[in-house]
Design a protein around this motif. Structure first.
Motif, PDB file in Angstrom:
ATOM      1  N   GLY A 188     -11.722  -6.907  -4.085  1.00  0.00           N
ATOM      2  CA  GLY A 188     -10.671  -7.309  -3.160  1.00  0.00           C
ATOM      3  C   GLY A 188      -9.356  -7.429  -3.920  1.00  0.00           C
ATOM      4  N   GLU A 189      -8.361  -6.621  -3.538  1.00  0.00           N
ATOM      5  CA  GLU A 189      -7.063  -6.662  -4.238  1.00  0.00           C
ATOM      6  C   GLU A 189      -5.959  -6.637  -3.180  1.00  0.00           C
ATOM      7  OE1 GLU A 189      -5.497  -6.898  -7.433  1.00  0.00           O
ATOM      8  OE2 GLU A 189      -3.890  -6.898  -5.940  1.00  0.00           O
ATOM      9  N   PRO A 190      -5.265  -7.776  -2.999  1.00  0.00           N
ATOM     10  CA  PRO A 190      -4.274  -7.880  -1.917  1.00  0.00           C
ATOM     11  C   PRO A 190      -3.218  -6.776  -1.954  1.00  0.00           C
ATOM     12  CG  PRO A 190      -4.554 -10.003  -3.022  1.00  0.00           C
ATOM     13  CD  PRO A 190      -5.353  -9.008  -3.797  1.00  0.00           C
ATOM     14  N   ARG A 191      -2.835  -6.334  -3.154  1.00  0.00           N
ATOM     15  CA  ARG A 191      -1.751  -5.336  -3.244  1.00  0.00           C
ATOM     16  C   ARG A 191      -2.203  -3.944  -2.811  1.00  0.00           C
ATOM     17  NH1 ARG A 191      -0.099  -6.692  -9.258  1.00  0.00           N
ATOM     18  NH2 ARG A 191      -2.332  -7.170  -9.221  1.00  0.00           N
ATOM     19  N   ASN A 192      -3.510  -3.742  -2.703  1.00  0.00           N
ATOM     20  CA  ASN A 192      -4.000  -2.447  -2.199  1.00  0.00           C
ATOM     21  C   ASN A 192      -4.149  -2.427  -0.677  1.00  0.00           C
ATOM     22  OD1 ASN A 192      -4.083  -1.178  -4.684  1.00  0.00           O
ATOM     23  ND2 ASN A 192      -6.167  -1.885  -5.127  1.00  0.00           N
ATOM     24  N   ARG A 193      -4.137  -3.621  -0.043  1.00  0.00           N
ATOM     25  CA  ARG A 193      -4.263  -3.687   1.424  1.00  0.00           C
ATOM     26  C   ARG A 193      -2.877  -3.522   2.029  1.00  0.00           C
ATOM     27  NH1 ARG A 193      -8.013  -8.078  -0.050  1.00  0.00           N
ATOM     28  NH2 ARG A 193      -6.511  -9.721   0.370  1.00  0.00           N
ATOM     29  N   ARG A 194      -2.445  -2.265   2.189  1.00  0.00           N
ATOM     30  CA  ARG A 194      -1.031  -2.056   2.517  1.00  0.00           C
ATOM     31  C   ARG A 194      -0.817  -0.843   3.420  1.00  0.00           C
ATOM     32  NH1 ARG A 194      -2.621   0.966  -1.617  1.00  0.00           N
ATOM     33  NH2 ARG A 194      -1.439   2.818  -2.150  1.00  0.00           N
ATOM     34  N   VAL A 195       0.386  -0.814   4.013  1.00  0.00           N
ATOM     35  CA  VAL A 195       0.888   0.379   4.684  1.00  0.00           C
ATOM     36  C   VAL A 195       2.206   0.727   4.013  1.00  0.00           C
ATOM     37  CG1 VAL A 195       1.956   1.229   6.817  1.00  0.00           C
ATOM     38  CG2 VAL A 195      -0.284   0.126   6.904  1.00  0.00           C
ATOM     39  N   GLU A 196       2.348   1.978   3.585  1.00  0.00           N
ATOM     40  CA  GLU A 196       3.594   2.431   2.981  1.00  0.00           C
ATOM     41  C   GLU A 196       4.416   3.173   4.028  1.00  0.00           C
ATOM     42  OE1 GLU A 196       1.534   3.178  -1.408  1.00  0.00           O
ATOM     43  OE2 GLU A 196       2.831   4.720  -0.527  1.00  0.00           O
ATOM     44  N   VAL A 197       5.638   2.707   4.231  1.00  0.00           N
ATOM     45  CA  VAL A 197       6.530   3.350   5.192  1.00  0.00           C
ATOM     46  C   VAL A 197       7.654   4.038   4.418  1.00  0.00           C
ATOM     47  CG1 VAL A 197       8.064   3.002   7.177  1.00  0.00           C
ATOM     48  CG2 VAL A 197       6.012   1.580   6.920  1.00  0.00           C
ATOM     49  N   THR A 198       7.830   5.349   4.632  1.00  0.00           N
ATOM     50  CA  THR A 198       8.941   6.080   4.015  1.00  0.00           C
ATOM     51  C   THR A 198       9.882   6.533   5.119  1.00  0.00           C
ATOM     52  OG1 THR A 198       7.448   6.898   2.305  1.00  0.00           O
ATOM     53  CG2 THR A 198       9.572   7.990   2.479  1.00  0.00           C
ATOM     54  N   VAL A 199      11.126   6.089   5.047  1.00  0.00           N
ATOM     55  CA  VAL A 199      12.128   6.479   6.039  1.00  0.00           C
ATOM     56  C   VAL A 199      13.014   7.551   5.412  1.00  0.00           C
ATOM     57  CG1 VAL A 199      13.990   5.692   7.543  1.00  0.00           C
ATOM     58  CG2 VAL A 199      12.088   4.147   6.994  1.00  0.00           C
ATOM     59  N   ARG A 200      12.951   8.793   5.945  1.00  0.00           N
ATOM     60  CA  ARG A 200      13.762   9.891   5.402  1.00  0.00           C
ATOM     61  C   ARG A 200      14.904  10.234   6.346  1.00  0.00           C
ATOM     62  NH1 ARG A 200       8.701  11.900   4.749  1.00  0.00           N
ATOM     63  NH2 ARG A 200       7.897  11.574   2.673  1.00  0.00           N
TER      64      ARG A 200
END
Lengths: 200, 156
Positions: A188-200
């Motif tokens: 369990g690693e909190p920093r891996n539980r993520r959504v990456e949003v890239t705004v171009r």
């Protein structure tokens, strides 16, 4: 007679100017974050490295080495490159949103970032936003692909609820295959539980 | 007689070679989206496989596209690796090579600038492998190391 000589001198210097006018110019300027990188300019005649903000090298042609770097004044940079500089798109902006364990509920700190994402989309008039879901390594692959997909969809829903056009969103999920923080399996690693949003 | 025979053989070889399928002009597929246009103003075109199309903001760009601006034109580009480029008036830039598949270890961004003014801001390709990003001009090759650079090429 004197006049004729004068005219010849003028003509000759014009010819010299034309013959020696450098054909290419390369100027190093700072990145948007203020840092200054490095650029190497080379041809069969030789090479130069620029590594200071505003440094420029002039190049006569491919057979003559790029000239020794000189500092180009801001006004001169604007005079030569004004329209190209004005046409630069804003660089893409990245957001990392984090989730509770085994959940598609955003952490409060990440929830608080949503207005910034909406502002970035609006400022750019962006029609190209990627929303990519990820998980930590707890559970099997299939479970995490689904969980991270639901996380990405949850974020997308929050954006479209605020008038972001769904057609401009590219929603994908990688499960536990693209860890931000490398760990072993079933960690369990909190920093891996993520959504990456890239705004171009 | 012998000489004649070898001439015939040579001719046969030449003819056979002519029947072989022509080598593709570019090693890379051209129907791949590599980015899109921003801030298009004035006259600007995309030259795609020999055809000139009017350039518009948010239009998608394909590998091997050539970007061209007129005397009042300018445009911006964001590529899929987040590299950011722009062109001033009377400029021409060919997007010669674009490979962005970190998983397959394929990275490459080569542009060729033949005239005008342009800005280049390194994206992920340049960050992951600096030597994979190059700008070619008739006078020199420009290799950036994670930075922003301006280039002007005068008419000749």
């Amino acid at each position: 007679m004197a006049r004729r000589i004068g005219l010849t001198v003028v003509l000759l210097s014009l010819l010299t100017l034309v013959a020696c006018a450098p054909k290419s110019v390369v100027v190093l300027i700072p990145d948007p974050d203020g840092s200054v990188g490095k650029v190497a300019v080379s041809n069969p005649g030789g090479s130069q490295v620029l590594q200071q903000a505003g440094q420029a090298t002039f190049i006569e042609d491919s057979q003559h080495a790029p000239q020794a770097p000189v500092i180009m004044e801001q006004a001169e940079i604007q005079r030569r490159f004004g329209p190209a500089l004005a046409a630069r798109p804003l660089p893409p902006e990245y957001f990392f949103l984090y989730f509770h364990r085994n959940s598609i509920e955003l952490l409060d700190t990440s929830l608080a970032q949503l207005p910034q994402i909406l502002k970035a989309i609006k400022d750019r008039g962006s029609v190209d936003v990627s929303v990519v879901g990820h998980s930590d390594t707890l559970g099997n692959d299939q479970y995490n692909i689904r969980l991270s997909r639901q996380r990405a969809e949850a974020v997308a829903q929050r954006l479209t609820a605020q008038q972001v056009d769904p057609k401009t969103l590219e929603i994908t999920s990688h499960g536990k295959r693209r860890l931000l923080v490398p760990t072993g399996d079933q960690v369990g690693e909190p920093r891996n539980r993520r959504v990456e949003v890239t705004v171009r | 007689m012998l000489a004649n025979a070898s001439k015939k053989t040579l001719l046969a070889l030449v003819l056979t070679a002519g029947l072989l399928p022509a080598a593709p002009l570019a090693a890379q597929a051209q129907d791949v989206v590599i980015g899109s246009l921003r801030n298009v103003s004035g006259s600007a075109q995309i030259v795609r496989q020999g055809q000139s199309l009017p350039a518009q903001s948010h239009q998608q760009l394909m590998r091997s596209d050539v970007l061209r601006t007129g005397p009042d034109g300018s445009l911006g580009v964001i590529l899929r690796d987040d590299s950011v480029l722009s062109l001033g008036p009377d400029s021409e830039l060919a997007l010669e090579e674009f490979e962005f598949s970190p998983v397959e270890d394929k990275l490459g961004l080569v542009t060729r600038m033949t005239r005008g003014t342009a800005s280049f801001l390194t994206g992920k390709i340049g960050q992951m492998r600096p030597e994979a990003m190059k700008v070619e001009t008739p006078d020199a090759t420009i290799a950036t190391r994670g930075t922003q650079v301006l280039v002007q090429v005068s008419g000749r």
